[in-house]
Design an enzyme around this catalytic site. Structure first.
Site, PDB file in Angstrom:
ATOM      1  N   SER A   1       0.793  -1.111  -0.049  1.00  0.00           N
ATOM      2  CA  SER A   1       0.030   0.022   0.127  1.00  0.00           C
ATOM      3  C   SER A   1       0.925   1.386   0.030  1.00  0.00           C
ATOM      4  CB  SER A   1      -0.919   0.102   1.115  1.00  0.00           C
ATOM      5  OG  SER A   1      -1.383   1.436   1.564  1.00  0.00           O
TER       6      SER A   1
ATOM      7  N   ASP B   1      -6.737  -6.246   4.167  1.00  0.00           N
ATOM      8  CA  ASP B   1      -6.315  -4.993   4.255  1.00  0.00           C
ATOM      9  C   ASP B   1      -5.998  -4.551   5.782  1.00  0.00           C
ATOM     10  OD1 ASP B   1      -5.206  -2.512   3.752  1.00  0.00           O
ATOM     11  OD2 ASP B   1      -7.038  -2.071   2.433  1.00  0.00           O
TER      12      ASP B   1
ATOM     13  N   ASP C   1      -4.359   3.777  -2.007  1.00  0.00           N
ATOM     14  CA  ASP C   1      -5.495   4.165  -1.112  1.00  0.00           C
ATOM     15  C   ASP C   1      -5.715   5.573  -1.231  1.00  0.00           C
ATOM     16  OD1 ASP C   1      -5.964   1.914   0.790  1.00  0.00           O
ATOM     17  OD2 ASP C   1      -3.767   2.132   1.278  1.00  0.00           O
TER      18      ASP C   1
ATOM     19  N   HIS D   1      -8.365   1.617  -3.717  1.00  0.00           N
ATOM     20  CA  HIS D   1      -9.192   1.108  -2.666  1.00  0.00           C
ATOM     21  C   HIS D   1      -9.630   2.656  -2.354  1.00  0.00           C
ATOM     22  CE1 HIS D   1      -9.586   0.196   1.851  1.00  0.00           C
ATOM     23  NE2 HIS D   1     -10.774   0.271   1.108  1.00  0.00           N
TER      24      HIS D   1
ATOM     25  N   MET E   1     -11.421  -5.402   5.550  1.00  0.00           N
ATOM     26  CA  MET E   1     -10.453  -4.817   6.315  1.00  0.00           C
ATOM     27  C   MET E   1     -10.456  -5.273   7.558  1.00  0.00           C
ATOM     28  SD  MET E   1     -10.092  -1.790   4.577  1.00  0.00           S
ATOM     29  CE  MET E   1      -9.201  -1.182   5.776  1.00  0.00           C
TER      30      MET E   1
ATOM     31  N   HIS F   1      -1.303  -1.178  -4.131  1.00  0.00           N
ATOM     32  CA  HIS F   1      -2.320  -0.911  -3.689  1.00  0.00           C
ATOM     33  C   HIS F   1      -2.751   0.523  -3.430  1.00  0.00           C
ATOM     34  CE1 HIS F   1      -5.977  -1.863  -0.953  1.00  0.00           C
ATOM     35  NE2 HIS F   1      -5.686  -0.930  -0.238  1.00  0.00           N
TER      36      HIS F   1
ATOM     37  N   MET G   1     -12.002   5.076  -0.383  1.00  0.00           N
ATOM     38  CA  MET G   1     -12.547   5.458   0.872  1.00  0.00           C
ATOM     39  C   MET G   1     -12.939   6.868   0.798  1.00  0.00           C
ATOM     40  SD  MET G   1      -9.528   3.479   3.016  1.00  0.00           S
ATOM     41  CE  MET G   1      -8.354   3.698   1.567  1.00  0.00           C
TER      42      MET G   1
ATOM     43  N   MET H   1      -8.333   8.503   0.087  1.00  0.00           N
ATOM     44  CA  MET H   1      -9.295   8.976   1.367  1.00  0.00           C
ATOM     45  C   MET H   1      -9.514  10.613   1.298  1.00  0.00           C
ATOM     46  SD  MET H   1      -6.827   7.224   4.483  1.00  0.00           S
ATOM     47  CE  MET H   1      -6.214   5.619   4.301  1.00  0.00           C
TER      48      MET H   1
END
Ligand code: DX5
Ligand code: ZN
Length: 232
Positions: A8, A176, A35, A67, A138, A33, A69, A37
């Protein structure tokens, strides 16, 4: 399914992001990966499609596992498709109409993932499993790297594995949060085949050694999972 290790980038040095991605790929990462946010769905803020598209423009042709979020999520999906995402995972709480959101990803040509927080029940999985390429469990509450692994996630991975197997579809099962060489074997034994690791890889001085230690732990699980010979 073959095991995939997915560093990640959340724990990478963002001032040298391209070098960091290159380094983990050289060190044996299978996928990256990414991420995302938004300081709304989760209490932290990271990067957007511009950063992914810069990596693509710099020549990275690896598999990017994005991913999301963020909430609302639909409007950003087109941007991430355009930026070069290979797979996009969303959380069921981030959209009012999950079926439509997953179709947006598919119709845009990327693979789909559905991410479950520690307190989110798996029920919805049965309704949309035909639209999924990956289920993400998660094992920390989303928002930050470097948190402690939540042990009850192993039982949830096992539950998700049963649902995937019952569907008869080829759906990857990703875990994850808080994954390290000393618990990756348990995650694999529970049924995971894709392992996100941020701090355990980027926090080490030797990325190849960190990834090799994880692969070694995964191999041990494979051999201990072999059936024992019948007595006599
Ligand atoms: C947390 C992120 C994870 C995180 C994993 O919200 O989704 O991908 O970066 O980091 P570690 O491996 O440090 O828990
Ligand atoms: Zn993640």
């Amino acid at each position: 399914m073959r095991h995939w290790i997915a560093p990640s980038i959340l724990s990478a040095d963002f001032s040298r992001l391209g070098e960091e991605v290159n380094a983990v790929l050289k060190a044996g990462a299978d996928i990256i990966h990414f991420d995302v946010m938004d300081n709304h769905y989760v209490p932290n803020l990271t990067t957007g499609p511009l950063v992914l598209s810069s990596l693509r423009q710099a020549g990275f042709d690896c598999f990017f596992d994005v991913h999301l979020m963020v909430k609302p999520v639909d409007r950003l999906i087109g941007d991430f498709l355009g930026a070069g995402a290979d797979l996009i995972s969303v959380h069921p709480e981030s959209t009012e109409h999950l079926h439509r959101t997953l179709n947006l990803i598919r119709e845009g040509g990327a693979q789909t993932g559905l991410a479950f927080n520690p307190a989110t029940p798996l029920q919805v999985l049965d309704e949309v499993i035909d639209l999924l390429d990956l289920v993400l469990i998660m094992s920390v509450n989303p928002g930050f790297g470097g948190q402690a692994f939540i042990e009850s996630s192993l039982a949830k991975v096992a539950k998700a594995r049963r649902r995937i197997d019952a569907s008869g579809r080829e759906v990857r099962l990703e875990i994850d949060g808080g994954i390290k060489a000393d618990n990756i074997g348990q995650a694999a034994a529970a049924g995971a085949d894709t392992f996100v690791a941020g701090s355990a890889i980027f926090g080490s001085d030797d990325y190849a050694a960190a990834i090799t230690a994880m692969r070694r732990a995964l191999k041990q699980t494979e051999s201990s999972a072999r059936p024992s010979r019948p007595a006599g």
